[in-house]
Design a protein around this motif. Sequence first.
Motif, PDB file in Angstrom:
ATOM      1  N   GLY A 457      90.839   7.227  42.016  1.00  0.00           N
ATOM      2  CA  GLY A 457      91.233   8.515  42.577  1.00  0.00           C
ATOM      3  C   GLY A 457      92.661   8.539  43.105  1.00  0.00           C
ATOM      4  N   GLY A 458      93.554   7.732  42.539  1.00  0.00           N
ATOM      5  CA  GLY A 458      94.960   7.739  42.956  1.00  0.00           C
ATOM      6  C   GLY A 458      95.751   8.846  42.284  1.00  0.00           C
ATOM      7  N   VAL A 459      97.077   8.759  42.385  1.00  0.00           N
ATOM      8  CA  VAL A 459      97.931   9.879  41.979  1.00  0.00           C
ATOM      9  C   VAL A 459      98.213   9.947  40.469  1.00  0.00           C
ATOM     10  CG1 VAL A 459      99.070  10.040  44.220  1.00  0.00           C
ATOM     11  CG2 VAL A 459     100.055   8.558  42.456  1.00  0.00           C
ATOM     12  N   HIS A 460      97.989   8.849  39.742  1.00  0.00           N
ATOM     13  CA  HIS A 460      98.269   8.883  38.311  1.00  0.00           C
ATOM     14  C   HIS A 460      97.085   9.483  37.550  1.00  0.00           C
ATOM     15  CE1 HIS A 460     100.385   5.363  40.059  1.00  0.00           C
ATOM     16  NE2 HIS A 460     101.393   5.773  39.305  1.00  0.00           N
ATOM     17  N   ASP A 461      97.363  10.032  36.349  1.00  0.00           N
ATOM     18  CA  ASP A 461      96.235  10.556  35.564  1.00  0.00           C
ATOM     19  C   ASP A 461      95.216   9.441  35.286  1.00  0.00           C
ATOM     20  OD1 ASP A 461      97.919   9.198  33.841  1.00  0.00           O
ATOM     21  OD2 ASP A 461      97.896  10.726  32.270  1.00  0.00           O
ATOM     22  N   PHE A 462      95.735   8.225  35.077  1.00  0.00           N
ATOM     23  CA  PHE A 462      94.817   7.120  34.754  1.00  0.00           C
ATOM     24  C   PHE A 462      94.029   6.626  35.967  1.00  0.00           C
ATOM     25  CE2 PHE A 462      99.173   5.285  35.053  1.00  0.00           C
ATOM     26  CZ  PHE A 462      99.001   4.429  36.138  1.00  0.00           C
ATOM     27  N   ASP A 463      94.313   7.171  37.144  1.00  0.00           N
ATOM     28  CA  ASP A 463      93.532   6.836  38.349  1.00  0.00           C
ATOM     29  C   ASP A 463      92.321   7.772  38.525  1.00  0.00           C
ATOM     30  OD1 ASP A 463      95.416   4.844  39.124  1.00  0.00           O
ATOM     31  OD2 ASP A 463      96.604   6.320  40.232  1.00  0.00           O
ATOM     32  N   ASN A 464      92.133   8.679  37.575  1.00  0.00           N
ATOM     33  CA  ASN A 464      91.072   9.682  37.685  1.00  0.00           C
ATOM     34  C   ASN A 464      89.733   9.051  38.097  1.00  0.00           C
ATOM     35  OD1 ASN A 464      89.130  11.740  37.096  1.00  0.00           O
ATOM     36  ND2 ASN A 464      90.746  12.728  35.882  1.00  0.00           N
ATOM     37  N   ALA A 465      89.104   9.637  39.111  1.00  0.00           N
ATOM     38  CA  ALA A 465      87.854   9.075  39.624  1.00  0.00           C
ATOM     39  C   ALA A 465      86.684   9.263  38.648  1.00  0.00           C
ATOM     40  CB  ALA A 465      87.514   9.703  40.975  1.00  0.00           C
ATOM     41  N   ASN A 466      86.801  10.226  37.738  1.00  0.00           N
ATOM     42  CA  ASN A 466      85.725  10.417  36.764  1.00  0.00           C
ATOM     43  C   ASN A 466      85.602   9.184  35.884  1.00  0.00           C
ATOM     44  OD1 ASN A 466      85.127  13.044  37.560  1.00  0.00           O
ATOM     45  ND2 ASN A 466      86.780  13.872  36.282  1.00  0.00           N
ATOM     46  N   SER A 467      84.401   8.664  35.779  1.00  0.00           N
ATOM     47  CA  SER A 467      84.117   7.512  34.898  1.00  0.00           C
ATOM     48  C   SER A 467      84.791   6.224  35.368  1.00  0.00           C
ATOM     49  CB  SER A 467      84.540   7.836  33.443  1.00  0.00           C
ATOM     50  OG  SER A 467      84.105   6.837  32.567  1.00  0.00           O
ATOM     51  N   PHE A 468      85.278   6.208  36.609  1.00  0.00           N
ATOM     52  CA  PHE A 468      86.036   5.033  37.064  1.00  0.00           C
ATOM     53  C   PHE A 468      85.208   3.760  36.965  1.00  0.00           C
ATOM     54  CE2 PHE A 468      87.777   2.031  40.147  1.00  0.00           C
ATOM     55  CZ  PHE A 468      89.123   2.054  39.806  1.00  0.00           C
ATOM     56  N   ASN A 469      84.009   3.778  37.539  1.00  0.00           N
ATOM     57  CA  ASN A 469      83.211   2.537  37.553  1.00  0.00           C
ATOM     58  C   ASN A 469      82.969   2.008  36.140  1.00  0.00           C
ATOM     59  OD1 ASN A 469      83.087   2.624  40.315  1.00  0.00           O
ATOM     60  ND2 ASN A 469      80.847   2.678  40.432  1.00  0.00           N
ATOM     61  N   ASN A 470      82.634   2.909  35.208  1.00  0.00           N
ATOM     62  CA  ASN A 470      82.408   2.444  33.839  1.00  0.00           C
ATOM     63  C   ASN A 470      83.696   1.930  33.205  1.00  0.00           C
ATOM     64  OD1 ASN A 470      79.659   2.972  33.725  1.00  0.00           O
ATOM     65  ND2 ASN A 470      79.970   5.089  33.026  1.00  0.00           N
ATOM     66  N   ASP A 471      84.780   2.655  33.417  1.00  0.00           N
ATOM     67  CA  ASP A 471      86.042   2.300  32.748  1.00  0.00           C
ATOM     68  C   ASP A 471      86.629   0.985  33.260  1.00  0.00           C
ATOM     69  OD1 ASP A 471      85.757   4.714  31.465  1.00  0.00           O
ATOM     70  OD2 ASP A 471      87.457   5.694  32.453  1.00  0.00           O
ATOM     71  N   VAL A 472      86.233   0.555  34.465  1.00  0.00           N
ATOM     72  CA  VAL A 472      86.776  -0.706  35.008  1.00  0.00           C
ATOM     73  C   VAL A 472      85.796  -1.870  34.890  1.00  0.00           C
ATOM     74  CG1 VAL A 472      88.314   0.508  36.603  1.00  0.00           C
ATOM     75  CG2 VAL A 472      86.078  -0.310  37.427  1.00  0.00           C
ATOM     76  N   SER A 473      84.689  -1.651  34.192  1.00  0.00           N
ATOM     77  CA  SER A 473      83.706  -2.738  34.058  1.00  0.00           C
ATOM     78  C   SER A 473      83.696  -3.245  32.626  1.00  0.00           C
ATOM     79  CB  SER A 473      82.311  -2.253  34.475  1.00  0.00           C
ATOM     80  OG  SER A 473      82.332  -1.859  35.840  1.00  0.00           O
ATOM     81  N   PHE A 474      83.926  -4.534  32.460  1.00  0.00           N
ATOM     82  CA  PHE A 474      84.038  -5.173  31.140  1.00  0.00           C
ATOM     83  C   PHE A 474      83.080  -6.357  31.075  1.00  0.00           C
ATOM     84  CE2 PHE A 474      88.045  -3.073  31.917  1.00  0.00           C
ATOM     85  CZ  PHE A 474      88.423  -2.572  30.677  1.00  0.00           C
ATOM     86  N   VAL A 475      82.392  -6.470  29.958  1.00  0.00           N
ATOM     87  CA  VAL A 475      81.541  -7.641  29.761  1.00  0.00           C
ATOM     88  C   VAL A 475      82.387  -8.757  29.128  1.00  0.00           C
ATOM     89  CG1 VAL A 475      79.601  -8.596  28.472  1.00  0.00           C
ATOM     90  CG2 VAL A 475      79.385  -6.373  29.630  1.00  0.00           C
ATOM     91  N   VAL A 476      82.383  -9.903  29.779  1.00  0.00           N
ATOM     92  CA  VAL A 476      83.160 -11.041  29.294  1.00  0.00           C
ATOM     93  C   VAL A 476      82.308 -11.833  28.311  1.00  0.00           C
ATOM     94  CG1 VAL A 476      84.379 -13.146  29.941  1.00  0.00           C
ATOM     95  CG2 VAL A 476      84.441 -11.142  31.461  1.00  0.00           C
ATOM     96  N   ASN A 477      82.719 -11.845  27.052  1.00  0.00           N
ATOM     97  CA  ASN A 477      82.025 -12.609  26.015  1.00  0.00           C
ATOM     98  C   ASN A 477      82.925 -13.728  25.515  1.00  0.00           C
ATOM     99  OD1 ASN A 477      79.671 -11.007  25.883  1.00  0.00           O
ATOM    100  ND2 ASN A 477      80.733  -9.499  24.603  1.00  0.00           N
ATOM    101  N   THR A 478      82.334 -14.612  24.737  1.00  0.00           N
ATOM    102  CA  THR A 478      83.145 -15.625  24.052  1.00  0.00           C
ATOM    103  C   THR A 478      84.153 -14.917  23.147  1.00  0.00           C
ATOM    104  OG1 THR A 478      81.273 -17.111  24.082  1.00  0.00           O
ATOM    105  CG2 THR A 478      83.032 -17.617  22.505  1.00  0.00           C
ATOM    106  N   GLY A 479      85.376 -15.418  23.114  1.00  0.00           N
ATOM    107  CA  GLY A 479      86.424 -14.774  22.329  1.00  0.00           C
ATOM    108  C   GLY A 479      86.084 -14.703  20.846  1.00  0.00           C
ATOM    109  N   PHE A 480      86.622 -13.682  20.175  1.00  0.00           N
ATOM    110  CA  PHE A 480      86.443 -13.567  18.727  1.00  0.00           C
ATOM    111  C   PHE A 480      87.208 -14.664  17.990  1.00  0.00           C
ATOM    112  CE2 PHE A 480      85.663  -9.115  19.966  1.00  0.00           C
ATOM    113  CZ  PHE A 480      84.469  -8.898  19.304  1.00  0.00           C
ATOM    114  N   ALA A 481      88.278 -15.121  18.632  1.00  0.00           N
ATOM    115  CA  ALA A 481      89.142 -16.106  17.954  1.00  0.00           C
ATOM    116  C   ALA A 481      89.634 -17.120  18.960  1.00  0.00           C
ATOM    117  CB  ALA A 481      90.332 -15.399  17.321  1.00  0.00           C
TER     118      ALA A 481
END
Length: 481
Positions: A457-481
């Motif tokens: 929810g900060g001042v940049h468009d990319f800080d938009n609070a909509n979908s924040f939790n999903n957009d900042v959560s990444f599943v760490v898997n073994t690398g493709f390469a």
Amino acid sequence: AGPCDIYASGGTPCVAAHSTTRALYSSYSGSLYQVKRGSDGATTNISPLSAGGVANAGAQDTFCAGTTCLITIIYDQSGRNNHLTQAPPGGFSGPEANGYDNLASAIGAPVTLNGQKAYGVFISPGTGYRNNAVKGTATGDGAEGMYAVFDGTHYNGGCCFDYGNAEVSSRDTGNGHMEAIYFGDNTVWGSGSGNGPWIMADLENGLFSGSSTKQNTGDPSITSRFITAVIKGQPNQWAIRGGNSASGGLSTYYNGARPNAAGYNPMSKEGAIILGIGGDNSVGAQGTFYEGVMTSGYPSDATENSVQANIVAAKYATTSLTSGPALNVGSSVSLRVTTPNFDTRYLAHTGSTVNTQVVSSSSATALKQQASWTVRAGLGNSACFSFESRDTPGSFIRHYNFVLQLSASDGSKQFNEDATFCPQAGLNGQGNSIRAWGYPTRYFRHFNNLGYAASNGGVHDFDNANSFNNDVSFVVNTGFA
Ligand code: AHR
Ligand code: AHR
């Protein structure tokens, strides 16, 4: 006894007492600080576990579970209501709406005190707290003392990581209108021995390490993880003292006449209180604050020595900066997006642009490499991690103007810090959320399929609070390469 009980016995009582980690009076059981969470904007106050005790960090963790939290108020424990809140614009504007400064993340500076978890105030450039309507602090040439406990390894050369007395207008009103503790390696004005960082006094239009306005070699570079910094001033005299907050006593780095320049004798103190910024709201500095006070009257060295003993007995120690699924240094990982409808995408790069791309086991080798990262010990802090490109060794994910990019390391402190990220359990319950070490309100985020260091929810468009939790959560898997 707490630090403020000791100052009171010495005849120089606290007129402001701030800490997010512990009560500074043995009888204090009121609120230490307030946090505000991103999910619904609700606030709660955090108090000591018992009178005189360590902050109830568990209450914060429960309140902030699955979302982000900011420190909105650092309460004054002295009973004078000299609380610190989000600093307003002054000579300089902050990055937040209407020129206000940023608020600190509530989780940027975890520590333990006597084994109990607590959180300090992690000040990134742009972050600042202030009170311009303080009651009881020194004005004019009046006497005062102050100390603060800082992270001795978190600093920069920007102006100015301060705690103490400043202008009530948030503007530079001239020499001698401030008297604050400064910590960092700024060399625009004064400096000490070695390369810094140093404890200096910000007296306005200058950071002072002694009576010369430039270098005073009696003021040493600081090397301890936790540092007690002391500044005090009275007519015709002031002093700098310091020590390791985790062991030993205080040393006097300067004690003598006011700086040899016009306007500092007598002083023209105004009595506002700042944290993390300059008197004119300069917002270029970084540092971490755990506790600090301002007194009425000039404390004796003996009183300060007892305060230092009290700080040492509080047993400040480091604790983990990470949580969630473990990352292993040396392994190759891929970072899969978890936002519904985007979850076949992985954090990748195209040249220097960090983006997300749809990748699978049948993708071309080049794409697999673009979406694979070697986990390295954090270049700026080995308690966290850096992500080195698989296909471009020596290049790392860093943020710049809060945009993620792939850049070759230039070995600088700035690069190293901008390329250091601290994973924590994913905010949406999946995988990890990966926050920027130097900007703990900001996380790896995909937005329009590009990578950012985004706040909730900060001042940049990319800080938009909509979908924040999903957009900042990444599943760490073994690398493709
Ligand atoms: O004295 C150093 C800085 O100079 C002060 O913090 C600020 O007000 C001015 O820019
Ligand atoms: O990404 C935020 C800041 O932008 C970085 O710390 C700095 O390198 C750049 O100015």
